[in-house]
Design an enzyme around this catalytic site. Structure first.
Site, PDB file in Angstrom:
ATOM      1  N   CYS A   1       7.203 -19.692 -24.849  1.00 25.06           N
ATOM      2  CA  CYS A   1       8.533 -20.236 -25.176  1.00 25.06           C
ATOM      3  C   CYS A   1       9.348 -20.461 -23.894  1.00 25.06           C
ATOM      4  O   CYS A   1       8.954 -21.270 -23.061  1.00 25.06           O
ATOM      5  CB  CYS A   1       9.249 -19.347 -26.180  1.00 25.06           C
ATOM      6  SG  CYS A   1      10.671 -20.183 -26.939  1.00 25.06           S
TER       7      CYS A   1
ATOM      8  N   HIS B   1       5.474 -19.516 -30.588  1.00 32.19           N
ATOM      9  CA  HIS B   1       5.366 -18.058 -30.498  1.00 32.19           C
ATOM     10  C   HIS B   1       4.064 -17.599 -31.156  1.00 32.19           C
ATOM     11  O   HIS B   1       4.052 -17.341 -32.362  1.00 32.19           O
ATOM     12  CB  HIS B   1       6.565 -17.401 -31.192  1.00 32.19           C
ATOM     13  CG  HIS B   1       7.825 -17.543 -30.416  1.00 32.19           C
ATOM     14  ND1 HIS B   1       8.193 -16.681 -29.420  1.00 32.19           N
ATOM     15  CD2 HIS B   1       8.800 -18.480 -30.468  1.00 32.19           C
ATOM     16  CE1 HIS B   1       9.339 -17.051 -28.891  1.00 32.19           C
ATOM     17  NE2 HIS B   1       9.737 -18.156 -29.507  1.00 32.19           N
TER      18      HIS B   1
ATOM     19  N   GLU C   1       2.752 -14.806 -31.040  1.00 33.41           N
ATOM     20  CA  GLU C   1       2.945 -13.439 -31.531  1.00 33.41           C
ATOM     21  C   GLU C   1       3.678 -13.402 -32.869  1.00 33.41           C
ATOM     22  O   GLU C   1       3.778 -12.361 -33.501  1.00 33.41           O
ATOM     23  CB  GLU C   1       3.691 -12.604 -30.474  1.00 33.41           C
ATOM     24  CG  GLU C   1       5.188 -12.844 -30.356  1.00 33.41           C
ATOM     25  CD  GLU C   1       5.595 -14.111 -29.588  1.00 33.41           C
ATOM     26  OE1 GLU C   1       4.725 -14.956 -29.307  1.00 33.41           O
ATOM     27  OE2 GLU C   1       6.799 -14.257 -29.287  1.00 33.41           O
TER      28      GLU C   1
END
Lengths: 206, 256
Positions: free
Chosen positions: A81, A183, A185
């Protein structure tokens, strides 16, 4: 086991990337120690929020040079990001603030006519097979939260885009550095698969 | 490409899910972590936790819950309820929440939105708006829809965005709990005036209501509680319904 340093420079929620890497089997540690970052086998630079604020926070922690070196010195590197955006020369979000200058190009606002931020899942369009992102025809969905996007000078660094008011750069590769606008994650399950592949490439390289 | 999001909402009190759920095979239907993990693997695009814990000394249990969710659930989640100052937001985001949702305190002091946005970014701040139809418009209600404010809901939506709200969570207090569907006029009035994502909430009883929320209300995401918790419909059924009406969604991941 390869040691992964997740650079902790005190902004926002940096724990998610760390937890996700651990969940796919990485020996990942959040750290703000230059020595730890220099000694790690691989480095992750997360980032959320404002470009200028992130650059400033990195500088305040004395981690600017260590971050730039990690992205340039051939060790596997992953920017996420704003951690991707900071690799470029500058951002329209924070005029006058210099980026890390690792990848040539700048970060600009998403095109007019689309909602900002892009806050949604989107389907990656790969320009070629990628060891972490999968084969060019595979379908993977990632979660995006961003108002600006990277515009590399050299289009050949782009490995994936998404359609959001036009083609938006989703992932770039330069040398051993992989940087993603989304993202991973927060993109279960496809994002975790990507992280797992990234961790496996570290083991293979070690 | 606009990709609609489907968001289950969990009410938690003292770190436990209230308004029970009846997922088959859950060991503990009141465990927010187990429920969140279940929704993650079922293909929910995000989760919203609404903390209704009344006493402040029990709020640490919420932080524990947030930490636990963040270590086991890898989709974005928002936590709302009782956020009165930047410190509250900082604690929740530090514990692993991706976004915080502000409501009453922001209506009383809109600068709360700008303060959180300045420190953590607009994308972290969701402004929850509880609106009730009054005459030809809508009025903001506080305290779970009990306290009228005299503030116009559409005006407030625009003010919240000007202050830096990165997303709006719009609940129709007229429809909430009725199962009659969203208030599309309310949602359309807001989505036509702001350029940030809007989540519709309040009133979902059928899959068609989710479709209508996107088509008629122009919202970016649909939030529901009971139809998912009580097993009336699965996330997959919701997404198939949206997809069948030409609305792009992230496909539900294959089991496993």
């Amino acid at each position: 086991m390869t040691r992964v340093a997740v650079i902790d420079y005190g902004i926002g929620n940096l724990h998610s990337a760390h937890k996700a890497l651990c969940s796919v089997g990485a020996d990942a540690r959040l750290t703000r120690s230059v020595a730890d970052i220099d000694a790690a086998d691989a480095v992750v630079l997360p980032g959320v929020g404002n470009f200028g604020a992130c650059i400033q926070a990195l500088s305040d922690c004395g981690l600017t040079d260590a971050s730039r070196s990690a992205a340039l010195d051939g060790r596997p590197f992953l920017g996420i990001c704003v951690g991707m955006q900071m690799l470029f020369d500058a951002s329209d979000e924070s005029p006058g603030v210099a980026g890390l200058g690792v990848i040539s190009g700048k970060v600009t606002w998403l095109p007019a006519g689309v909602k900002r931020p892009q806050m949604q899942w989107n389907r990656l369009q790969l320009s070629a097979d990628d060891p972490c992102l999968g084969t060019a025809h595979s379908e993977s969905w990632m979660y995006f939260v961003h108002s600006l996007h990277a515009e590399p000078t050299d289009a050949t660094v782009v490995v994936a885009t998404v359609d959001y008011g036009g083609d938006v750069v989703a992932a770039v590769r330069q040398g051993a550095a992989l940087a993603v606008q989304f993202h991973p994650e927060k993109s279960s399950p496809d994002g975790l698969v990507m992280l797992q592949r990234w961790v496996e490439t570290l083991a293979a390289a070690a | 490409m606009k990709v609609a999001r489907v968001i289950p909402c969990l009410d938690v009190d003292g770190g436990r899910v209230v308004k029970g759920t009846n997922f088959v095979g859950l060991r503990d239907a009141g465990d927010p972590v187990e429920l969140a993990a279940r929704y993650d693997s079922a293909g929910a695009d995000e989760l919203v936790f609404l903390d209704i814990t009344a006493s402040s000394d029990r709020r640490d249990t919420t932080l524990d819950m947030v930490r636990e969710v963040a270590s086991r659930v890898f989709i974005p989640f928002t936590v709302g309820g009782g956020i009165r100052q930047v410190d509250d937001a900082r604690s929740l985001l530090g514990a692993g929440a991706d976004k915080v949702s502000v409501n009453t305190a922001a209506v009383e002091r809109p600068e709360l939105i700008s303060e959180i946005a300045a420190e953590f970014g607009d994308q972290c701040v969701v402004c929850a708006i509880d609106a009730r139809r009054v005459g030809t418009g809508w009025e903001i209600y506080l305290h779970g829809g009990r306290t009228p404010t005299g503030i116009d809901a559409i005006e407030w939506a625009m003010t919240a965005v000007e202050h830096g709200a990165g997303e709006l969570l719009v609940t129709s207090m007229d429809r909430d709990g009725t199962g009659d569907g969203f208030d599309h006029d309310l949602n359309a009035a807001i989505t036509s005036r702001v350029n940030v994502p809007v989540i519709a909430s309040g009133g979902v009883g059928t899959l068609q209501h989710l479709v209508d929320g996107i088509v008629h209300g122009g919202v970016d995401a649909v939030l529901a509680a009971s139809i998912f918790h009580f097993g009336t419909h699965s996330i997959d059924e919701a997404k198939q319904a949206l997809n069948a009406h030409g609305i792009t969604v992230r496909p539900t991941p294959p089991p496993g």
